[in-house]
Design a protein around this motif. Structure first.
Motif, PDB file in Angstrom:
ATOM      1  N   VAL A  55       0.760  -1.250   0.045  1.00  0.00           N
ATOM      2  CA  VAL A  55       0.018  -0.156  -0.068  1.00  0.00           C
ATOM      3  C   VAL A  55       0.686   1.289   0.076  1.00  0.00           C
ATOM      4  CG1 VAL A  55      -1.861  -1.173   1.239  1.00  0.00           C
ATOM      5  CG2 VAL A  55      -0.158   0.065   2.582  1.00  0.00           C
ATOM      6  N   ASN A  56       0.503   2.292  -0.560  1.00  0.00           N
ATOM      7  CA  ASN A  56       0.974   3.769  -0.397  1.00  0.00           C
ATOM      8  C   ASN A  56       1.416   4.021   0.951  1.00  0.00           C
ATOM      9  OD1 ASN A  56       1.067   3.835  -3.063  1.00  0.00           O
ATOM     10  ND2 ASN A  56      -0.755   5.075  -3.164  1.00  0.00           N
ATOM     11  N   ASP A  57       2.496   4.487   1.180  1.00  0.00           N
ATOM     12  CA  ASP A  57       2.830   4.937   2.654  1.00  0.00           C
ATOM     13  C   ASP A  57       2.709   6.552   2.982  1.00  0.00           C
ATOM     14  OD1 ASP A  57       3.970   4.501   5.181  1.00  0.00           O
ATOM     15  OD2 ASP A  57       5.991   4.717   4.436  1.00  0.00           O
ATOM     16  N   ASP A  58       1.815   7.275   1.902  1.00  0.00           N
ATOM     17  CA  ASP A  58       1.535   8.287   2.334  1.00  0.00           C
ATOM     18  C   ASP A  58       0.067   8.700   2.782  1.00  0.00           C
ATOM     19  OD1 ASP A  58       0.252   7.902  -0.161  1.00  0.00           O
ATOM     20  OD2 ASP A  58       1.154   9.644  -1.459  1.00  0.00           O
ATOM     21  N   SER A  59      -0.727   7.612   3.094  1.00  0.00           N
ATOM     22  CA  SER A  59      -1.999   7.813   3.580  1.00  0.00           C
ATOM     23  C   SER A  59      -2.210   8.367   5.087  1.00  0.00           C
ATOM     24  CB  SER A  59      -2.959   6.544   3.327  1.00  0.00           C
ATOM     25  OG  SER A  59      -2.198   5.575   4.224  1.00  0.00           O
ATOM     26  N   GLY A  60      -1.380   8.165   5.668  1.00  0.00           N
ATOM     27  CA  GLY A  60      -1.235   8.668   7.099  1.00  0.00           C
ATOM     28  C   GLY A  60      -2.057   7.640   8.147  1.00  0.00           C
ATOM     29  N   ALA A  61      -2.390   6.454   7.409  1.00  0.00           N
ATOM     30  CA  ALA A  61      -2.999   5.494   8.396  1.00  0.00           C
ATOM     31  C   ALA A  61      -1.789   4.522   9.120  1.00  0.00           C
ATOM     32  CB  ALA A  61      -3.721   4.522   7.435  1.00  0.00           C
ATOM     33  N   SER A  62      -2.234   4.121  10.247  1.00  0.00           N
ATOM     34  CA  SER A  62      -1.185   3.407  10.969  1.00  0.00           C
ATOM     35  C   SER A  62      -1.058   1.810  10.706  1.00  0.00           C
ATOM     36  CB  SER A  62      -1.413   3.558  12.579  1.00  0.00           C
ATOM     37  OG  SER A  62      -1.280   5.026  12.732  1.00  0.00           O
ATOM     38  N   PHE A  63      -0.721   1.561   9.542  1.00  0.00           N
ATOM     39  CA  PHE A  63      -0.735   0.143   8.802  1.00  0.00           C
ATOM     40  C   PHE A  63       0.057  -0.502   9.804  1.00  0.00           C
ATOM     41  CE2 PHE A  63      -1.910   2.483   4.791  1.00  0.00           C
ATOM     42  CZ  PHE A  63      -3.393   2.044   5.024  1.00  0.00           C
ATOM     43  N   VAL A  64      -0.316  -1.973   9.738  1.00  0.00           N
ATOM     44  CA  VAL A  64       0.745  -2.768  10.740  1.00  0.00           C
ATOM     45  C   VAL A  64       1.586  -3.578   9.608  1.00  0.00           C
ATOM     46  CG1 VAL A  64       0.877  -4.713  12.202  1.00  0.00           C
ATOM     47  CG2 VAL A  64      -1.006  -3.078  12.425  1.00  0.00           C
ATOM     48  N   PRO A  65       2.843  -3.196   9.856  1.00  0.00           N
ATOM     49  CA  PRO A  65       3.729  -3.590   8.887  1.00  0.00           C
ATOM     50  C   PRO A  65       3.990  -5.406   9.010  1.00  0.00           C
ATOM     51  CG  PRO A  65       4.742  -2.045  10.056  1.00  0.00           C
ATOM     52  CD  PRO A  65       3.432  -2.323  10.778  1.00  0.00           C
ATOM     53  N   TRP A  66       4.141  -5.627   7.871  1.00  0.00           N
ATOM     54  CA  TRP A  66       4.031  -7.336   7.616  1.00  0.00           C
ATOM     55  C   TRP A  66       5.019  -7.942   8.564  1.00  0.00           C
ATOM     56  CZ3 TRP A  66       1.138 -11.096   6.178  1.00  0.00           C
ATOM     57  CH2 TRP A  66       1.772 -12.403   5.759  1.00  0.00           C
ATOM     58  N   SER A  67       6.146  -7.135   8.822  1.00  0.00           N
ATOM     59  CA  SER A  67       7.255  -7.764   9.809  1.00  0.00           C
ATOM     60  C   SER A  67       6.645  -7.973  11.099  1.00  0.00           C
ATOM     61  CB  SER A  67       8.292  -6.757   9.502  1.00  0.00           C
ATOM     62  OG  SER A  67       8.070  -5.527  10.030  1.00  0.00           O
ATOM     63  N   GLN A  68       5.610  -7.300  11.656  1.00  0.00           N
ATOM     64  CA  GLN A  68       5.311  -7.200  12.982  1.00  0.00           C
ATOM     65  C   GLN A  68       3.920  -8.075  13.081  1.00  0.00           C
ATOM     66  OE1 GLN A  68       4.491  -3.355  14.291  1.00  0.00           O
ATOM     67  NE2 GLN A  68       6.308  -2.413  13.736  1.00  0.00           N
ATOM     68  N   ARG A  69       3.860  -8.931  12.195  1.00  0.00           N
ATOM     69  CA  ARG A  69       2.650 -10.054  12.150  1.00  0.00           C
ATOM     70  C   ARG A  69       2.773 -10.907  13.345  1.00  0.00           C
ATOM     71  NH1 ARG A  69       6.097 -11.514   8.274  1.00  0.00           N
ATOM     72  NH2 ARG A  69       6.995 -13.607   8.342  1.00  0.00           N
ATOM     73  N   GLU A  70       3.901 -11.255  13.806  1.00  0.00           N
ATOM     74  CA  GLU A  70       4.105 -12.387  14.852  1.00  0.00           C
ATOM     75  C   GLU A  70       3.531 -11.762  16.235  1.00  0.00           C
ATOM     76  OE1 GLU A  70       4.642 -15.462  14.978  1.00  0.00           O
ATOM     77  OE2 GLU A  70       5.073 -15.706  12.919  1.00  0.00           O
ATOM     78  N   GLY A  71       3.821 -10.453  16.557  1.00  0.00           N
ATOM     79  CA  GLY A  71       3.369  -9.756  17.507  1.00  0.00           C
ATOM     80  C   GLY A  71       2.049  -9.368  17.579  1.00  0.00           C
ATOM     81  N   LEU A  72       1.423  -9.256  16.497  1.00  0.00           N
ATOM     82  CA  LEU A  72      -0.002  -8.846  16.465  1.00  0.00           C
ATOM     83  C   LEU A  72      -1.045 -10.253  16.729  1.00  0.00           C
ATOM     84  CD1 LEU A  72      -1.929  -6.548  15.529  1.00  0.00           C
ATOM     85  CD2 LEU A  72      -1.963  -7.374  13.447  1.00  0.00           C
ATOM     86  N   MET A  73      -0.236 -11.236  16.550  1.00  0.00           N
ATOM     87  CA  MET A  73      -0.929 -12.287  16.869  1.00  0.00           C
ATOM     88  C   MET A  73      -1.157 -12.601  18.166  1.00  0.00           C
ATOM     89  SD  MET A  73       0.780 -15.393  14.066  1.00  0.00           S
ATOM     90  CE  MET A  73       0.708 -14.849  12.209  1.00  0.00           C
TER      91      MET A  73
END
Length: 235
Positions: free
Chosen positions: A88-106
């Motif tokens: 996704v574009n990184d200029d939207s201002g949304a706090s997207f969760v990076p793919w690299s942090q998926r383990e922590g999000l689980m």
């Protein structure tokens, strides 16, 4: 005599010059080249190309984030089986969760129900399960025959009271009865197998999300082992 004089006077005049034949025109001079205009045209082309390149680079400034491939109910966590990576574009201002942090999000719980196709942001999750207002969770220990074959989290169910003690009236306590619906708007939150180390019992532990007002009656019937679940069409 006069006629002759006039004739002689006219003979001395020169005739009017005629137009030169087309074939006798002088060649036109060669056009003058303008190097300044050519240089300006080249400059404009270069500026346009540079602008297009910058636009492509800006659009290409993307990050790898998490998108759901399946629904996640309130209070549940994501798993490796219901997520995928998208750019996704990184200029939207949304706090997207990076793919690299998926383990922590689980390790976190969804604050509310999330649906397939949602791109995840941090505000959707919390460290502890948070129940929706007016809702409660009730655990059931169900034997084989008290639940349908493919019961799973997310199913919409109706809970019925069954068994010999279905009636609350003392003089009818020995009469089998199917009773009425205890809860008709429940949602299966979790299903776990209950089995002995050596022999499978066919029992399951099921957690339901129900209206808080119906939780007491459902818990009472569950403690007596008199609850059966029936799947109904969901929303």
């Amino acid at each position: 005599m006069k006629i002759q004089e006039r004739t002689g006077a006219g003979a001395g005049r020169s005739a009017a010059p005629g137009q030169a034949p087309v074939g006798d025109r002088l060649p036109s001079p060669p056009r003058e080249r303008k190097p300044a205009l050519a240089a300006l045209a080249v400059l404009l082309i270069l500026v346009g190309a540079l602008g297009a390149t910058m636009l492509v680079l800006r659009v290409g400034d993307r990050v790898e984030v998490i998108q759901l491939t399946g629904d996640v109910r309130a209070g549940d966590s994501i798993t490796k089986n219901n997520i995928k990576s998208v750019m996704v574009n990184d200029d939207s201002g949304a706090s997207f969760v990076p793919w690299s942090q998926r383990e922590g999000l689980m390790k976190l719980k969804a604050r509310s129900s999330l649906y397939k196709g949602t791109v995840l942001v941090g505000q959707m999750f919390a460290g502890k399960q948070q129940l929706p207002a007016g809702k409660a969770t009730v655990g059931l220990a169900l034997k084989e025959g008290q639940y349908y074959a493919d019961i799973k989290a997310g199913d919409a169910v109706t809970a019925y009271r069954v068994g010999t003690n279905a009636s609350s009236t003392p003089d009818k306590s020995t009469s089998p009865s199917s009773g009425g619906a205890l809860v008709d708007n429940a949602r299966v939150e979790h299903v776990a197998e209950d089995s002995d180390a050596t022999v499978s019992t066919g029992s399951k532990s099921v957690t339901l999300l129900v209206d808080e007002a119906a939780s007491a009656a459902l818990a009472s019937a569950a403690s007596a082992g008199e609850v059966a679940l029936v799947r109904v069409p969901g929303e």
